[in-house]
Design a protein around this motif. Structure first.
Motif, mmCIF file in Angstrom:
data_model
loop_
_atom_site.group_PDB
_atom_site.id
_atom_site.type_symbol
_atom_site.label_atom_id
_atom_site.label_comp_id
_atom_site.label_asym_id
_atom_site.label_seq_id
_atom_site.Cartn_x
_atom_site.Cartn_y
_atom_site.Cartn_z
ATOM 1 N N ALA A 291 81.250 68.181 -93.772
ATOM 2 C CA ALA A 291 81.246 67.462 -95.045
ATOM 3 C C ALA A 291 80.359 68.128 -96.079
ATOM 4 O O ALA A 291 80.691 68.165 -97.268
ATOM 5 C CB ALA A 291 80.813 66.018 -94.818
ATOM 6 N N ALA A 292 79.209 68.664 -95.639
ATOM 7 C CA ALA A 292 78.287 69.273 -96.601
ATOM 8 C C ALA A 292 78.911 70.493 -97.262
ATOM 9 O O ALA A 292 78.797 70.684 -98.487
ATOM 10 C CB ALA A 292 76.986 69.654 -95.893
ATOM 11 N N ASN A 293 79.594 71.321 -96.479
ATOM 12 C CA ASN A 293 80.226 72.513 -97.040
ATOM 13 C C ASN A 293 81.369 72.137 -97.976
ATOM 14 O O ASN A 293 81.532 72.713 -99.059
ATOM 15 C CB ASN A 293 80.735 73.410 -95.915
ATOM 16 C CG ASN A 293 81.171 74.775 -96.412
ATOM 17 O OD1 ASN A 293 80.558 75.350 -97.305
ATOM 18 N ND2 ASN A 293 82.232 75.294 -95.835
ATOM 19 N N MET A 294 82.158 71.138 -97.571
ATOM 20 C CA MET A 294 83.244 70.688 -98.432
ATOM 21 C C MET A 294 82.704 70.095 -99.729
ATOM 22 O O MET A 294 83.245 70.342 -100.814
ATOM 23 C CB MET A 294 84.100 69.653 -97.708
ATOM 24 C CG MET A 294 85.228 69.087 -98.569
ATOM 25 S SD MET A 294 86.377 68.110 -97.587
ATOM 26 C CE MET A 294 86.709 66.766 -98.722
ATOM 27 N N ARG A 295 81.638 69.318 -99.619
ATOM 28 C CA ARG A 295 81.045 68.720 -100.815
ATOM 29 C C ARG A 295 80.584 69.796 -101.792
ATOM 30 O O ARG A 295 80.773 69.675 -103.005
ATOM 31 C CB ARG A 295 79.873 67.821 -100.418
ATOM 32 C CG ARG A 295 79.312 66.993 -101.577
ATOM 33 C CD ARG A 295 78.141 66.130 -101.114
ATOM 34 N NE ARG A 295 78.521 65.267 -99.993
ATOM 35 C CZ ARG A 295 78.062 65.413 -98.754
ATOM 36 N NH1 ARG A 295 77.188 66.380 -98.467
ATOM 37 N NH2 ARG A 295 78.454 64.588 -97.802
ATOM 38 N N LEU A 296 79.999 70.862 -101.273
ATOM 39 C CA LEU A 296 79.532 71.955 -102.131
ATOM 40 C C LEU A 296 80.687 72.571 -102.897
ATOM 41 O O LEU A 296 80.637 72.719 -104.123
ATOM 42 C CB LEU A 296 78.833 73.010 -101.267
ATOM 43 C CG LEU A 296 78.374 74.285 -101.984
ATOM 44 C CD1 LEU A 296 77.265 73.962 -102.972
ATOM 45 C CD2 LEU A 296 77.896 75.322 -100.974
ATOM 46 N N HIS A 297 81.757 72.945 -102.176
ATOM 47 C CA HIS A 297 82.912 73.575 -102.830
ATOM 48 C C HIS A 297 83.613 72.602 -103.765
ATOM 49 O O HIS A 297 84.020 72.966 -104.881
ATOM 50 C CB HIS A 297 83.903 74.073 -101.768
ATOM 51 C CG HIS A 297 83.466 75.315 -101.065
ATOM 52 N ND1 HIS A 297 83.553 76.563 -101.632
ATOM 53 C CD2 HIS A 297 82.926 75.497 -99.828
ATOM 54 C CE1 HIS A 297 83.111 77.462 -100.782
ATOM 55 N NE2 HIS A 297 82.717 76.852 -99.679
ATOM 56 N N PHE A 298 83.783 71.367 -103.342
ATOM 57 C CA PHE A 298 84.522 70.383 -104.113
ATOM 58 C C PHE A 298 83.807 70.070 -105.419
ATOM 59 O O PHE A 298 84.420 70.041 -106.500
ATOM 60 C CB PHE A 298 84.697 69.104 -103.284
ATOM 61 C CG PHE A 298 85.870 68.272 -103.694
ATOM 62 C CD1 PHE A 298 87.083 68.386 -103.037
ATOM 63 C CD2 PHE A 298 85.768 67.362 -104.732
ATOM 64 C CE1 PHE A 298 88.175 67.618 -103.408
ATOM 65 C CE2 PHE A 298 86.850 66.594 -105.114
ATOM 66 C CZ PHE A 298 88.057 66.720 -104.454
ATOM 67 N N THR A 299 82.501 69.839 -105.344
ATOM 68 C CA THR A 299 81.750 69.488 -106.541
ATOM 69 C C THR A 299 81.699 70.651 -107.510
ATOM 70 O O THR A 299 81.811 70.479 -108.728
ATOM 71 C CB THR A 299 80.323 69.041 -106.165
ATOM 72 O OG1 THR A 299 80.410 67.967 -105.223
ATOM 73 C CG2 THR A 299 79.556 68.585 -107.387
ATOM 74 N N ARG A 300 81.571 71.851 -106.988
ATOM 75 C CA ARG A 300 81.530 73.032 -107.853
ATOM 76 C C ARG A 300 82.849 73.219 -108.585
ATOM 77 O O ARG A 300 82.873 73.556 -109.770
ATOM 78 C CB ARG A 300 81.216 74.270 -107.007
ATOM 79 C CG ARG A 300 81.121 75.567 -107.812
ATOM 80 C CD ARG A 300 80.914 76.738 -106.873
ATOM 81 N NE ARG A 300 79.671 76.598 -106.114
ATOM 82 C CZ ARG A 300 79.427 77.218 -104.965
ATOM 83 N NH1 ARG A 300 80.369 77.969 -104.408
ATOM 84 N NH2 ARG A 300 78.269 77.060 -104.359
ATOM 85 N N ALA A 301 83.955 72.982 -107.895
ATOM 86 C CA ALA A 301 85.266 73.235 -108.490
ATOM 87 C C ALA A 301 85.780 72.075 -109.323
ATOM 88 O O ALA A 301 86.466 72.279 -110.331
ATOM 89 C CB ALA A 301 86.280 73.554 -107.382
ATOM 90 N N ARG A 302 85.483 70.825 -108.922
ATOM 91 C CA ARG A 302 86.089 69.670 -109.567
ATOM 92 C C ARG A 302 85.115 68.849 -110.409
ATOM 93 O O ARG A 302 85.530 67.986 -111.166
ATOM 94 C CB ARG A 302 86.714 68.741 -108.514
ATOM 95 C CG ARG A 302 87.794 69.416 -107.647
ATOM 96 C CD ARG A 302 88.985 69.836 -108.486
ATOM 97 N NE ARG A 302 90.101 70.231 -107.644
ATOM 98 C CZ ARG A 302 90.504 71.487 -107.481
ATOM 99 N NH1 ARG A 302 89.856 72.477 -108.108
ATOM 100 N NH2 ARG A 302 91.537 71.780 -106.720
ATOM 101 N N GLY A 303 83.828 69.086 -110.242
ATOM 102 C CA GLY A 303 82.859 68.309 -111.006
ATOM 103 C C GLY A 303 82.663 66.908 -110.478
ATOM 104 O O GLY A 303 81.994 66.088 -111.114
ATOM 105 N N LEU A 304 83.246 66.607 -109.334
ATOM 106 C CA LEU A 304 83.114 65.311 -108.671
ATOM 107 C C LEU A 304 82.853 65.565 -107.192
ATOM 108 O O LEU A 304 83.356 66.545 -106.625
ATOM 109 C CB LEU A 304 84.401 64.484 -108.793
ATOM 110 C CG LEU A 304 84.857 64.025 -110.171
ATOM 111 C CD1 LEU A 304 86.253 63.438 -110.062
ATOM 112 C CD2 LEU A 304 83.903 63.002 -110.746
ATOM 113 N N SER A 305 82.099 64.701 -106.554
ATOM 114 C CA SER A 305 81.966 64.789 -105.105
ATOM 115 C C SER A 305 83.244 64.267 -104.468
ATOM 116 O O SER A 305 84.025 63.554 -105.124
ATOM 117 C CB SER A 305 80.768 63.963 -104.635
ATOM 118 O OG SER A 305 81.053 62.574 -104.765
#
Length: 315
Positions: A291-305
């Motif tokens: 989850a932590a790795n996905m959260r990093l990529h997701f937030t960086r790309a989408r601006g949302l957790s």
């Protein structure tokens, strides 16, 4: 959430981008359960507007229509916005000042520049005119190699068909991946293209591309949960890692890592919207591992957790 779109027209407006704006935001797709937006073309003076293709269109609304829009679309015109009517620039500034979102298509970025809205912002336009945009508006941060730039309140797209990409990007942000994918399917285009304008810029010696990565890309999509490093993919493609990485980028327009990451994000969006799976499970299913790795990529790309995305777009 996006509910109201106004498209500004003026003499010389390009027909293709006008059509994209009407198709992307003005079509009624309620038969597929998709949102229907309040949509209007407007002009400084209502009535006939001559397009750059030589035909005219009837425009019913004046620029006061932009005062209620959530999104104001700025189209390209003949030349590079040298003769845009001052009332158009005033209405664009007013829309920006009240917090509306603005999106330019192709060289419509020059109109935003004339309105003073590119200063200090990352932006783009058709690859033939990125240098001209930077010269004319030196305080703008021109990014020449991308299909579109989202700088928050202002979205700018690259040349011609990239206006479709930018439109789907806005749909995705405002209504979620499922809606954007359904609209893309109706428009018969990919929901999200990877790569940038560099793949379309003319080169003195064209590259010879004898391999196609279509089958490999489908295998990747079927195996996102696996570790997909360049060595593994190169072995499947019967190439050396170095040759594979170079040819993949030349054909696809993105590095293998960037393309795979984008596909994992798209799959994660779908699972966040359509399932109640935990974030950890989704991260494992799409190949982010945890989850932590996905959260990093997701937030960086989408601006949302991921959690914020699910709360906003879950079906």
């Amino acid at each position: 959430m996006l509910t109201d779109v106004a498209v500004i027209t003026y003499d010389g407006v390009t027909a293709f981008e006008l059509g994209v704006a009407c198709e992307a935001f003005g079509s009624d797709r309620s038969d597929d359960g998709l949102p229907v937006l309040d949509f209007a073309l407007c002009a400084a003076v209502p009535g006939p507007v001559r397009t750059g293709a030589g035909f005219t269109i009837g425009v019913d609304h004046d620029l006061t229509r932009t005062a209620q829009a959530d999104l104001v679309v700025v189209l390209p015109t003949e030349g590079l916005a040298e003769n845009v009517p001052p009332p158009v620039l005033e209405s664009i500034r007013a829309a920006h000042d009240r917090g509306a979102r603005l999106m330019s298509m192709c060289t419509g970025a020059f109109v935003l520049g004339e309105a003073g809205l590119l200063d200090g912002r990352e932006c783009t336009t058709h690859w033939r005119y990125t240098a001209a945009l930077a010269r004319r508006f030196p305080r703008a941060k021109v990014v020449p190699e991308v299909l579109h730039v989202d700088s928050g309140q202002v979205v700018t797209s690259a040349g011609t068909a990239a206006s479709i990409d930018a439109s789907l990007h806005v749909w995705r942000q405002e209504h979620g991946a499922a809606v954007a994918s359904s609209i893309a399917r109706r428009m018969v285009v990919p929901p999200q293209r990877e790569g940038g304008q560099a793949q379309f810029i003319e080169r003195p010696v064209p590259e010879l591309r004898v391999e196609s990565f279509g089958k490999l890309q489908q295998w990747i999509l079927d195996n996102l949960h696996r570790e997909l490093d360049v060595a593994t993919l190169a072995h499947r493609a019967l190439m050396s890692p170095r040759t594979f990485a170079r040819r993949f980028r030349a054909e696809v327009g993105a590095t293998p890592h960037a393309w795979i990451t984008a596909q994992r994000l798209l799959r994660a969006e779908q699972l966040l919207e359509r399932t109640d799976h935990t974030i950890d499970r989704i991260a494992a299913d799409v190949g982010f591992g945890n989850a932590a790795n996905m959260r990093l990529h997701f937030t960086r790309a989408r601006g949302l957790s991921p959690q914020q995305y699910r709360r906003r777009f879950a079906c």
